[in-house]
Structure formats: structure tokens, C-alpha cells
Design an enzyme around this catalytic site. Structure first.
Site, PDB file in Angstrom:
ATOM      1  N   HIS A   1      -0.242   4.480   0.196  1.00  0.00           N
ATOM      2  CA  HIS A   1      -0.867   5.661   0.778  1.00  0.00           C
ATOM      3  C   HIS A   1      -1.341   5.302   2.188  1.00  0.00           C
ATOM      4  O   HIS A   1      -1.258   4.163   2.607  1.00  0.00           O
ATOM      5  CB  HIS A   1      -2.059   6.122  -0.081  1.00  0.00           C
TER       6      HIS A   1
ATOM      7  N   LYS B   1       0.853  -1.183   0.000  1.00  0.00           N
ATOM      8  CA  LYS B   1       0.000   0.000   0.000  1.00  0.00           C
ATOM      9  C   LYS B   1       0.896   1.242   0.000  1.00  0.00           C
ATOM     10  O   LYS B   1       1.792   1.376   0.840  1.00  0.00           O
ATOM     11  CB  LYS B   1      -0.899  -0.008   1.236  1.00  0.00           C
TER      12      LYS B   1
END
Length: 217
Positions: free
Chosen positions: A104, A102
Site C-alpha cells: 500500500h 509493502k
């Protein structure tokens, strides 16, 4: 009845351990099949966690964090963490990997506890057939932190030699990675439970024993 036999009966009663004629991914024709996807209720998941916790305690595996490889290992690690706290008063961290990093928010490869150097990790999985899950999760774990792999806990060791080896998957991962695998039960435990009438399946015993003779280690 000890926890191992309780677990075998639990698998049988839950429709996870079944007998018949099954073609495995390896192409082998097996007289039994274990499908952990048949655990479907909160009660079953809570009960399952109890047996993972018992195995960890029985084998005196000391760890800080339980890691559940996505996807099947996720509920197993959560259930085991809850059971370790409920039944033994041990509060361990848990986490599971993402299929992709991921980039963000909090980011990272793992959801839950972020691994740290020196941490003792216990990997939680269902049934080891080829060792693929361990081979996929280990690079992710080791790229996150310099941890110690305390062991891997699985529900059943089929004790079968590989397609290209005389070793079982459990033996291969110890040879290749130095990771010790602790099964709650083995196929020999299951055969013994059938012989002693703990569960049904007696009509499949001859096929079970023949299969074990042909492919077992």
C-alpha cells in the site's frame, strides 16, 4: 595517522573492537570480537560514516546509490551518504530494503531511492563473516532493476576461511557473484596496530596470531 589506523582506534575507543575469549556463531573460539551494535551516539555515527566515505574514495568506487541491507546496514548507508556529501561534495542516493514488500502507499521493496536499470549500486555493510547479508540482498536488488553492483564496502575483513571452504567469505562472494568487497580495514591491519601500540590488546597478540594461523586465509 592514516584513516585506517584512525578507524581501528575509533573502533577500540568506542568499545566495538574488544579482546578476550569469545565463542563465535561458527563455534570457533576467537580472541577478539567486533560488535557494531556498540555504536550508540550521533557523534559516533557521523565519525563512522567518514571512514566508509574514505574507503569509497580511496578505492575509487564509482556509484550512484548506496544500499544498506536491513537492519544494521541502514544507518551505515545513511552515514556514508552524508559523509560523501560533507567531505567530498558527492551527492549519492541511498535506500534500504524492507523485510517484506509493502503493498500500500508507495509500495515496493525499498525505502528511499527506487532502483533503476543501469544504476551503479554500492552495498554498505558492517562485518562480513559468512556473506549471508549479501546473499539475501542481491536477489532483492536484481529483482527491482537491472543494476550494476559497483562493490560492497564493509568495516572489517576477518580474513577467515569458511567452515566448508578454504576461501574467506569475501573471496566466496566474489567467486559466486562477481561482487568485489572493499574493507575499511582487515584483521592484519588490526594486528599491526596492536604491535605498533596504536591500540591496546598486546597481551592478546599471541592468541591473535595463533587464531590467524589456524583459520586465516
Amino acid at each position: 595517522m592514516d584513516y585506517k589506523r584512525e578507524f581501528i582506534k575509533f573502533m577500540y575507543d568506542s568499545g566495538v573492537l574488544t579482546f578476550g575469549d569469545f565463542t563465535l556463531k561458527s563455534g570457533r573460539k576467537a580472541p577478539y570480537f567486533i560488535n557494531t551494535g556498540n555504536y550508540r551516539t550521533g557523534e559516533e555515527l557521523a565519525t563512522l560514516g567518514k571512514y566508509y566515505a574514505a574507503c569509497i574514495e580511496d578505492n575509487k568506487i564509482e556509484g550512484d546509490t548506496l544500499v544498506g541491507p536491513a537492519y544494521k546496514g541502514i544507518p551505515l548507508a545513511v552515514a556514508a551518504a552524508v559523509a560523501l556529501w560533507t567531505n567530498y561534495g558527492k551527492s549519492l542516493n541511498y535506500c534500504f530494503d524492507r523485510k517484506e514488500v509493502k503493498d500500500h502507499g508507495e509500495g515496493g521493496m525499498f525505502v528511499g531511492k527506487q532502483l533503476a536499470d543501469g544504476e551503479r549500486v554500492i552495498i554498505i555493510e558492517d562485518v562480513m563473516t559468512s556473506g549471508k547479508a549479501l546473499r539475501e540482498i542481491l536477489p532483492k536488488i536484481r529483482s527491482s532493476a537491472n543494476v550494476q553492483i559497483a562493490g560492497m564496502v564493509i568495516s572489517v575483513d576477518r580474513m577467515e576461511k569458511g567452515l566448508e571452504s578454504s576461501l574467506s567469505a569475501v573471496q566466496e562472494v566474489y567467486r559466486d557473484f562477481g561482487v568485489k568487497v572493499y574493507p575499511i580495514v582487515t584483521i592484519e591491519d588490526i594486528i599491526s596496530a596492536i604491535q605498533d601500540g596504536v591500540i591496546g590488546g598486546r597481551e592478546y597478540l599471541p592468541k591473535m596470531l595463533e587464531y590467524r594461523k589456524q583459520y586465516g586465509v
